[in-house]
Design a protein around this motif. Structure first.
Motif, mmCIF file in Angstrom:
data_model
loop_
_atom_site.group_PDB
_atom_site.id
_atom_site.type_symbol
_atom_site.label_atom_id
_atom_site.label_comp_id
_atom_site.label_asym_id
_atom_site.label_seq_id
_atom_site.Cartn_x
_atom_site.Cartn_y
_atom_site.Cartn_z
ATOM 1 N N ASN A 1 0.731 -0.988 -0.031
ATOM 2 C CA ASN A 1 0.611 0.168 -0.073
ATOM 3 C C ASN A 1 0.836 1.272 0.325
ATOM 4 O O ASN A 1 1.783 1.433 0.601
ATOM 5 C CB ASN A 1 -0.366 -0.024 1.121
ATOM 6 C CG ASN A 1 -1.583 1.284 1.485
ATOM 7 O OD1 ASN A 1 -1.697 1.638 0.632
ATOM 8 N ND2 ASN A 1 -1.901 1.105 2.386
ATOM 9 N N LYS B 1 -0.450 4.438 -0.442
ATOM 10 C CA LYS B 1 -0.661 5.154 0.174
ATOM 11 C C LYS B 1 -0.413 6.761 -0.205
ATOM 12 O O LYS B 1 -0.169 6.157 -1.734
ATOM 13 C CB LYS B 1 0.090 5.552 1.644
ATOM 14 C CG LYS B 1 -0.046 4.540 2.354
ATOM 15 C CD LYS B 1 0.337 5.040 4.312
ATOM 16 C CE LYS B 1 0.326 3.526 4.706
ATOM 17 N NZ LYS B 1 0.031 3.887 5.954
ATOM 18 N N GLU C 1 -7.028 4.653 7.364
ATOM 19 C CA GLU C 1 -6.712 6.042 7.174
ATOM 20 C C GLU C 1 -8.287 6.999 6.358
ATOM 21 O O GLU C 1 -8.009 7.972 6.461
ATOM 22 C CB GLU C 1 -5.116 6.040 6.026
ATOM 23 C CG GLU C 1 -4.018 6.599 7.414
ATOM 24 C CD GLU C 1 -2.536 5.438 6.249
ATOM 25 O OE1 GLU C 1 -2.492 6.296 5.018
ATOM 26 O OE2 GLU C 1 -2.154 4.932 6.680
ATOM 27 N N GLU D 1 -6.308 -4.489 10.708
ATOM 28 C CA GLU D 1 -4.958 -3.743 10.310
ATOM 29 C C GLU D 1 -5.535 -2.548 12.187
ATOM 30 O O GLU D 1 -6.363 -1.714 11.624
ATOM 31 C CB GLU D 1 -4.609 -2.410 9.891
ATOM 32 C CG GLU D 1 -4.117 -3.853 7.281
ATOM 33 C CD GLU D 1 -4.047 -3.099 7.236
ATOM 34 O OE1 GLU D 1 -2.976 -2.712 6.503
ATOM 35 O OE2 GLU D 1 -4.933 -1.692 6.213
ATOM 36 N N ILE E 1 -0.698 0.900 13.066
ATOM 37 C CA ILE E 1 -0.034 2.055 11.404
ATOM 38 C C ILE E 1 0.757 2.524 11.159
ATOM 39 O O ILE E 1 0.332 3.866 11.870
ATOM 40 C CB ILE E 1 -1.624 1.482 10.995
ATOM 41 C CG1 ILE E 1 -1.963 0.609 10.659
ATOM 42 C CG2 ILE E 1 -1.242 2.538 9.310
ATOM 43 C CD1 ILE E 1 -3.412 1.210 9.770
ATOM 44 N N GLY E 2 2.125 2.396 10.975
ATOM 45 C CA GLY E 2 3.058 3.280 10.564
ATOM 46 C C GLY E 2 4.034 3.995 11.945
ATOM 47 O O GLY E 2 4.342 5.025 12.065
ATOM 48 N N GLY F 1 -2.118 -6.524 8.603
ATOM 49 C CA GLY F 1 -0.938 -4.753 8.279
ATOM 50 C C GLY F 1 -1.232 -4.456 9.556
ATOM 51 O O GLY F 1 -1.598 -4.721 10.723
ATOM 52 N N LEU G 1 -0.934 -6.972 4.609
ATOM 53 C CA LEU G 1 0.270 -5.341 3.111
ATOM 54 C C LEU G 1 0.470 -5.059 4.168
ATOM 55 O O LEU G 1 -0.021 -4.630 5.500
ATOM 56 C CB LEU G 1 -2.296 -5.011 3.968
ATOM 57 C CG LEU G 1 -2.908 -4.034 3.658
ATOM 58 C CD1 LEU G 1 -2.170 -3.412 1.793
ATOM 59 C CD2 LEU G 1 -3.628 -3.242 3.381
ATOM 60 N N VAL G 2 1.655 -4.126 3.320
ATOM 61 C CA VAL G 2 2.812 -3.315 3.973
ATOM 62 C C VAL G 2 2.930 -2.135 3.634
ATOM 63 O O VAL G 2 2.725 -1.609 2.175
ATOM 64 C CB VAL G 2 3.391 -3.728 3.899
ATOM 65 C CG1 VAL G 2 5.302 -2.986 3.996
ATOM 66 C CG2 VAL G 2 3.793 -6.026 4.184
ATOM 67 N N GLY G 3 2.828 -0.797 3.984
ATOM 68 C CA GLY G 3 2.627 0.351 3.451
ATOM 69 C C GLY G 3 4.062 0.895 3.575
ATOM 70 O O GLY G 3 4.647 0.478 2.407
ATOM 71 N N GLY G 4 5.020 1.007 4.749
ATOM 72 C CA GLY G 4 6.027 2.007 4.953
ATOM 73 C C GLY G 4 7.275 1.063 4.083
ATOM 74 O O GLY G 4 7.746 1.382 3.589
HETATM 75 C C1 PEP Z 1 -0.785 0.525 5.447
HETATM 76 O O1 PEP Z 1 -1.196 1.850 5.644
HETATM 77 O O2 PEP Z 1 -2.089 -0.343 5.293
HETATM 78 C C2 PEP Z 1 -0.002 0.143 6.771
HETATM 79 C C3 PEP Z 1 0.049 -0.957 7.502
HETATM 80 O O3 PEP Z 1 0.764 0.922 7.006
HETATM 81 P P1 PEP Z 1 2.488 0.504 7.914
HETATM 82 O O4 PEP Z 1 2.833 -0.973 6.933
HETATM 83 O O5 PEP Z 1 3.220 1.375 7.493
HETATM 84 O O6 PEP Z 1 1.803 -0.065 9.181
#
Ligand code: PEP
Length: 249
Positions: A9, A11, A98, A168, A173-174, A211, A232-235
């Motif tokens: 993800n 973002k 978010e 998540e 998250i983040g 996530g 599910l991975v953001g950063g």
């Molecule tokens: C996300 O935005 O779905 C997420 C899990 O972010 P992060 O990995 O940065 O915590």
């Protein structure tokens, strides 16, 4: 048998030029594998570029981060599921925290978005998760199950096996705080039980993805947890070397 899912993800990062450069490097490093599914969720303005970059990689599905529940109309700034399909997407994230926190997205809106995605032939990934204060009050399971029940409420039973659910926790998250694998298992198992009540054995087709502050270092441990079918991975998906390490775990 559910294959592990690795979903990036991005973002509001990576415009079209950065998307093209990232995918060029990633595709050179990652050969198709049939034992896992890697998905990219670029920002909407980068979707068409990503669709073009991935045109010869049917093994890598593309998703949109958010859709409106209408197919078209006077909704300035929004994007619809059929338009995402036109860019090459086959998946839609729905109800990311978010969106819920910053844009007032309600459970009922997520239900309309899941239905719109399914109508257009996109597989929804419904995101759910409790806030820190809800966890502290011990209400994680009721909150998550309410989000799941309402979010799936406008889908036909026959459509539910094609979706995925991403758990998540908002506090993860983040933030660098990751859920313990056993806590993710507990929540995923409760979601699976609910899905079995609704669609019986077909519940086993639905990937349950975790996530929240996933890194290359905690990927293996989280994926090894029971009922965790993917991440599910953001950063950590924004750096091509880190992401390549994660999807190669
Ligand atoms: C996300 O935005 O779905 C997420 C899990 O972010 P992060 O990995 O940065 O915590």
């Amino acid at each position: 048998m559910r294959k592990p899912v690795f979903a990036a993800n991005w973002k509001m990062h990576n415009g079209p030029q950065d998307t093209r450069a990232f995918l060029q490097r990633f595709l050179a490093a990652y050969a198709p594998r049939d034992d896992r599914t890697v998905i990219f969720f670029p920002t909407a303005v980068s979707l068409a570029v990503a669709g073009f970059a991935l045109r010869d990689r049917q093994d890598i599905p593309l998703g949109i981060q958010n859709i409106h529940w209408e197919d078209k109309g006077a909704f300035t700034g929004e994007n619809s599921a059929p338009m995402a399909r036109d860019c090459g997407a086959s998946i839609a994230l729905v109800g990311h925290s978010e969106r819920r926190q910053n844009f007032g997205e309600t459970d009922e809106m997520t239900a309309k978005k899941c239905a719109a995605a399914a109508r257009a032939g996109l597989a929804p990934i419904l995101c759910v998760g409790e806030r820190a204060e809800e966890r502290d009050r011990g209400t994680t399971l009721p909150v998550v199950l309410r989000q799941v029940k309402t979010g799936l409420g406008r889908l036909e039973k026959s459509q539910i096996p094609s979706i995925a659910i991403a758990y998540e926790p908002v506090w993860a998250i983040g933030t660098g705080k990751t859920a313990r694998p056993e806590d993710a298992t507990l929540v995923h198992a409760a979601i699976r039980r609910y899905l079995r009540e609704v669609i019986s054995a077909r519940a086993d087709d639905v990937p349950l993805i975790y996530g929240g502050s996933v890194t290359a270092d905690n990927t293996a441990e989280l994926l090894a947890a029971s009922e965790v079918d993917g991440l599910l991975v953001g950063g950590a998906s924004l750096d091509v070397d880190t992401w390549t390490r994660i999807v190669s775990t």
